[in-house]
Design a protein around this motif. Structure first.
Motif, short mmCIF file in Angstrom:
data_model
loop_
_atom_site.label_atom_id
_atom_site.label_comp_id
_atom_site.label_asym_id
_atom_site.label_seq_id
_atom_site.Cartn_x
_atom_site.Cartn_y
_atom_site.Cartn_z
N LEU A 63 0.83 -1.32 -0.20
CA LEU A 63 0.04 0.33 0.22
C LEU A 63 1.09 0.71 -0.21
O LEU A 63 0.73 2.72 -0.80
CB LEU A 63 -0.99 0.01 1.08
N LEU A 64 2.20 1.37 1.07
CA LEU A 64 2.72 2.25 1.11
C LEU A 64 3.65 2.64 -0.27
O LEU A 64 3.97 3.93 -0.64
CB LEU A 64 3.32 2.07 2.14
N ASP A 65 4.12 1.25 -0.84
CA ASP A 65 4.46 1.69 -2.33
C ASP A 65 3.39 1.74 -2.87
O ASP A 65 3.88 2.62 -3.87
CB ASP A 65 5.19 0.73 -2.88
N GLY A 66 2.44 2.36 -2.98
CA GLY A 66 1.21 2.36 -4.24
C GLY A 66 0.98 3.76 -4.14
O GLY A 66 0.51 4.15 -5.37
N LEU A 67 0.94 3.99 -2.88
CA LEU A 67 0.51 6.13 -2.31
C LEU A 67 2.38 6.51 -2.87
O LEU A 67 1.57 7.24 -2.90
CB LEU A 67 0.26 5.25 -1.21
N GLY A 68 3.08 5.88 -2.90
CA GLY A 68 4.14 6.43 -3.38
C GLY A 68 4.39 7.66 -2.08
O GLY A 68 5.43 8.48 -1.98
N ALA A 69 4.64 6.80 -0.36
CA ALA A 69 4.98 6.94 0.36
C ALA A 69 6.08 7.38 0.78
O ALA A 69 7.08 6.69 -0.05
CB ALA A 69 4.26 5.77 1.86
N LYS A 70 6.31 8.41 1.27
CA LYS A 70 8.07 9.16 2.08
C LYS A 70 8.45 9.75 3.36
O LYS A 70 7.27 9.93 3.98
CB LYS A 70 8.73 10.22 1.27
N PRO A 71 8.62 8.63 4.17
CA PRO A 71 8.77 9.52 6.41
C PRO A 71 9.02 11.35 5.46
O PRO A 71 9.27 12.17 4.46
CB PRO A 71 9.93 8.88 6.25
N VAL A 72 8.04 11.39 6.52
CA VAL A 72 8.39 13.13 6.45
C VAL A 72 9.56 13.43 7.19
O VAL A 72 10.02 12.82 8.42
CB VAL A 72 6.96 13.88 7.69
N ASN A 80 14.39 10.52 13.65
CA ASN A 80 14.12 11.70 12.83
C ASN A 80 15.03 10.87 11.69
O ASN A 80 16.64 10.44 11.83
CB ASN A 80 14.31 12.81 12.38
N LEU A 81 14.39 10.93 9.62
CA LEU A 81 15.43 10.45 9.00
C LEU A 81 16.51 12.13 7.58
O LEU A 81 14.89 12.62 7.93
CB LEU A 81 14.77 9.60 8.01
N SER A 82 17.15 12.04 7.79
CA SER A 82 17.38 13.19 6.69
C SER A 82 17.38 13.55 5.67
O SER A 82 16.32 12.46 5.50
CB SER A 82 18.89 13.26 6.22
#
Length: 182
Positions: A63-72, A80-82
């Motif tokens: 689902l996340l892949d299909g929605l083009g999800a990226k962490p904020v 946190n990620l850079s």
């Protein structure tokens, strides 16, 4: 990716159902289901507590892949990620640690919280089924929602009194009502 103001709850619920993700609704949208018309806070995201089985995490990753999800990217969050890591992020391999994030998606913000709002396995028996857009949604019990409020967090402090009203309604035997007016 365009930023959507407020989550497209209907679209996200339909996506979760289409990918057969097992989950419990938590956060502001769950509180809104318990207190329709009176919850004065506009949800900024949809909080999802997924079952932590490998098969379910794979479905969620799809689902996340299909929605083009990226962490904020949020420098105030200790895990946190850079900005670069957020841009390069993929949901694969789907692990609890990898998916435990707030995501920006094509449908708005989706917060995957496999542990911070309680574990699916503990929340599920106490959750309440609600039919939304012909899809059964498990809504976290008010007691479980109240536990996640942190008094030091300003937005949570403002919500404590309303959460207490929701807990009283639940004690009277009331169930969650709806996720939207349609």
């Amino acid at each position: 990716m365009a930023v959507v103001v407020g989550p497209d709850v209907r679209g996200m619920v339909r996506g979760l159902a289409r990918y057969r993700v097992e989950w419990v609704l938590a956060g502001s949208v769950a509180a809104l289901a318990w207190y329709p018309g009176r919850w004065p806070f506009m949800p900024g995201d949809l909080d999802v507590v997924p079952a932590r089985t490998p098969a379910n995490l794979r479905r969620l990753a799809g689902l996340l892949d299909g929605l083009g999800a990226k962490p904020v990217h949020d420098p105030a969050w200790r895990e946190n990620l850079s900005s670069e890591a957020c841009a390069a992020w993929t949901p694969w391999p789907p692990t609890e640690e990898r998916l435990d994030r707030l995501f920006e998606t094509a449908l708005g913000r989706l917060d995957v919280v496999p542990g911070r709002a309680g574990h699916f396995e503990a929340l599920r028996p106490r959750s309440h089924a609600l039919l939304a857009w012909d899809i059964s949604v498990l809504v976290a019990d008010p007691e479980d929602l109240a536990i996640t409020l942190r008094p030091a967090k300003p937005k949570h402090a403002a919500r404590r009194a309303l959460m207490e009203e929701i807990r009283v309604r639940r004690a009277r035997g009331e169930a969650p009502c709806r996720l939207s007016p349609d």
